[in-house]
Design an enzyme around this catalytic site. Structure first.
Site, mmCIF file in Angstrom:
data_model
loop_
_atom_site.group_PDB
_atom_site.id
_atom_site.type_symbol
_atom_site.label_atom_id
_atom_site.label_comp_id
_atom_site.label_asym_id
_atom_site.label_seq_id
_atom_site.Cartn_x
_atom_site.Cartn_y
_atom_site.Cartn_z
ATOM 1 N N CYS A 97 0.803 -1.225 0.000
ATOM 2 C CA CYS A 97 0.000 0.000 0.000
ATOM 3 C C CYS A 97 0.837 1.276 0.000
ATOM 4 C CB CYS A 97 -0.952 0.000 1.197
ATOM 5 S SG CYS A 97 -2.057 -1.424 1.230
ATOM 6 N N HIS A 117 -3.299 7.125 2.578
ATOM 7 C CA HIS A 117 -3.715 5.831 2.039
ATOM 8 C C HIS A 117 -5.140 5.546 2.503
ATOM 9 C CE1 HIS A 117 -4.033 1.693 1.070
ATOM 10 N NE2 HIS A 117 -3.824 1.243 2.294
ATOM 11 N N ASN A 132 -10.038 -0.113 -0.250
ATOM 12 C CA ASN A 132 -8.568 -0.099 -0.199
ATOM 13 C C ASN A 132 -8.043 -0.649 -1.522
ATOM 14 O OD1 ASN A 132 -5.846 -0.500 0.258
ATOM 15 N ND2 ASN A 132 -6.113 -1.475 2.254
#
Length: 325
Positions: A115, A252, A282
């Site tokens: 990520c 994020h 996500n």
């Protein structure tokens, strides 16, 4: 005298057509819209179509970024794709993007920091440009993360989605007394001792299979807010700016509670935090450039703004980058 800076010339994004809502998910696994929204703030996610690969998503985002920047593939000399889900074990997804853009020149490679990948890729492109190894780069975060999911595991399958975001970054020579622009500072971190808190149980060297995502959710949450805020402060410290100077925080997009917690710990008002996790879920390395693209497109982020990018992912990896737009 002049100084070399890496500026963002244009951004772009791409989301697959298929939208998977929480209501639809609740027919596939024991969950509910209320349960998902309460715990992570996600309402829907996009899922890549059969035969649609990470490089395809990356190319669409790259084309939009280049159109916004007013440049062509002939003017790009570096492609970096941040991804956990490349089309193949090799070659790198970046070389496939290069091919699909019709390029025979320059260099292309992938970065795997899960990520945190886009933040790592931005810092890498900045380093290449400042060291004279590139003049203009495509920095892309792209994922087909849905293909790593066990759709019977409600603790993970509700969290992730597919998508891509891209930025065209380029070299700018500024007079020493000119107003600052571009990437001002970055800070990157990792600690492999936490690898088993968020990982995929497969790989070419271990099982010979792709595997599925596994996560110790409470442990990831426990580490996330502290690591996020620490790396933000470390980045600011390099420049002399403070949290109060920030116009926008682009984190994020993993979990609304983590984003809210980090914002509160930093003392950032919610209206300065870009939030897209409700629409995108996500998307791993794609989440920061997707959020960035949304905030640029809707006019929130504009020239002169001070923008902090931040991400944390499996590994653990985490990082931040401060940019004067």
């Amino acid at each position: 005298m002049t100084k070399t800076r890496t500026i963002i010339r244009g951004v772009g994004s791409y989301l697959p057509e298929k939208v998977l809502t929480n209501a639809e998910l609740s027919t596939m696994v024991e969950t509910s819209d209320e349960w998902i929204q309460q715990r992570v703030g996600i309402k829907q996610r996009h899922i890549a179509a059969e035969g649609q690969f990470t490089s395809d998503l990356a190319v669409e985002a790259a084309r939009q970024a280049m159109a916004n920047a007013g440049v062509t593939p002939d003017e790009i000399d570096l492609i970096i794709v941040a991804t956990t889900t490349p089309d193949y074990t090799f070659p790198a997804a970046a070389t496939l993007v290069q091919m699909k853009l019709g390029m025979h020149h320059g260099m292309a490679f992938d970065i795997q920091a899960v990520c945190s990948g886009f933040v790592y890729a931005m810092a890498t492109a900045d380093s290449y440009i400042k060291n004279g190894m590139a003049n203009r780069a495509l920095v892309i975060g792209a994922e087909t993360f849905s293909r790593l999911l066990d759709w019977t595991d409600r603790t993970t399958c509700v969290l992730f989605g597919d998508g891509a975001g891209a930025a065209v970054v380029e070299k700018l020579e500024l007079d020493d007394d000119a107003p600052e622009r571009g990437v001002l500072a970055s800070a990157l971190r990792s600690d492999g001792h936490h690898w088993d808190k968020l990982y995929v149980d497969g790989g070419p060297s271990t099982t010979g299979t792709t595997g599925h995502v596994h996560m110790q959710g409470p442990e990831v949450f426990r580490h996330a807010v502290g690591k996020i805020t620490d790396v933000v402060y470390a980045t600011l410290e390099k420049t002399g700016y403070t949290v109060a100077d920030l116009d926008w925080f682009v984190p994020h997009q993993a979990n609304k509670r983590i984003i809210d917690g980090a914002g509160a710990k930093l003392g950032l008002p919610p209206e300065k935090v870009v939030m897209t996790v409700d629409r995108h879920a996500n998307t791993s390395a794609a989440s920061v450039p997707l959020a960035l693209s949304v905030a640029v497109a809707d006019g929130r982020i504009k020239q002169g703004d001070l923008v902090m990018l931040e991400a944390m992912g499996g590994g653990f990896t985490w990082g931040a980058s401060l940019i004067r737009w």
